[in-house]
Design a protein around this motif. Structure first.
Motif: not given
Length: 252
Positions: A106, A78, A48, A108-110
């Protein structure tokens, strides 16, 4: 309640009597799961990298409107990162990348975060790390042309993972042992169900509803063999049979 207790007690007794069957099945199940996990299942690695959406500052103060603008662009970024415009170029630069890349990628983001995580899962650890890094590099290079905004920076590059994320050999081995326990217990239970013999006095009293007044002990076959009695006789001499003395008939 008593009936349930009796059923549970009988089940425990069945498992105790079948321990000679349970132990081999538990060992075989665990060994089979371990062998399959280490031999037939190819390990998968995860690499990652993180991409940061920066905001313009006015002096020492961060403009809150710019922060909100960056947050609103996260979902758009994204989608762009997984688009053919980015992934086709990544495929050209990384020949051994997973195929298709979109299935291994994949993004992703908070929530309320300007950091985007790019995660690649692949059977080749080095290829996974290289693919994740190239995706973030191509994305950072293409965003100024696509969005006319130069606000993407690579926060942390991906490193080559040393340990796979799957298969989990320990968990698979434990599952195999549990399956072996279940199969062995099921076989022991079936043997007990189809065995119509009365095993002990308590079972006879429970089935017949009559008291036991006597029992025949179990005699082993070896105990039934007659033992030969050896007699010590001098060499060269045979055994002298014992002849009972005849009583003389009394004269009348």
């Amino acid at each position: 309640m008593n009936q349930q207790t009796t059923i549970v007690g009988d089940l425990v007794e069945v498992l105790k009597k079948s321990k000679w069957l349970l132990v081999p099945f538990i060992l075989l199940g665990g060994l089979a799961a371990y062998y399959v996990s280490t031999t037939f299942i190819q390990p998968t690695y995860e690499a990652s990298t993180q991409v940061l959406l920066v905001t313009e500052q006015e002096g020492d103060r961060v403009d809150s409107s710019e922060v909100l603008s960056s947050l609103s662009l996260v979902n758009t970024y994204r989608v762009i990162m997984k688009s053919p415009a980015i992934l086709n170029e990544v495929k050209e630069r990384v020949p051994n990348a997973p195929d298709p890349i979109s299935d291994a990628l994949t993004v992703e983001s908070e929530e309320e975060s300007q950091v985007i995580n790019v995660v690649i899962t692949h059977t080749d650890a080095a290829a996974a790390a290289e693919t994740a890094n190239v995706i973030s590099e191509v994305f950072a290079d293409e965003i100024p042309d696509l969005m006319s905004i130069d606000n993407v920076r690579i926060l942390s590059p991906a490193e080559v993972p040393l340990t796979p994320i799957s298969p989990n050999v320990l968990v698979n081995t434990l599952i195999g042992m549990f399956v072996g326990l279940f199969v062995g217990g099921l076989i022991g239970l079936l043997r007990h169900v189809f065995d119509k013999r009365i095993q002990n006095e308590q079972e006879a009293e429970r089935l017949l509803d009559l008291p036991v007044i006597g029992s025949v002990p179990v005699i082993e076959r070896r105990d039934m063999k007659s033992k030969k009695i050896k007699t010590n006789t001098p060499k060269g001499k045979g055994e002298v049979p014992h002849v009972p003395e005849k009583k003389e008939r009394q004269s009348s």
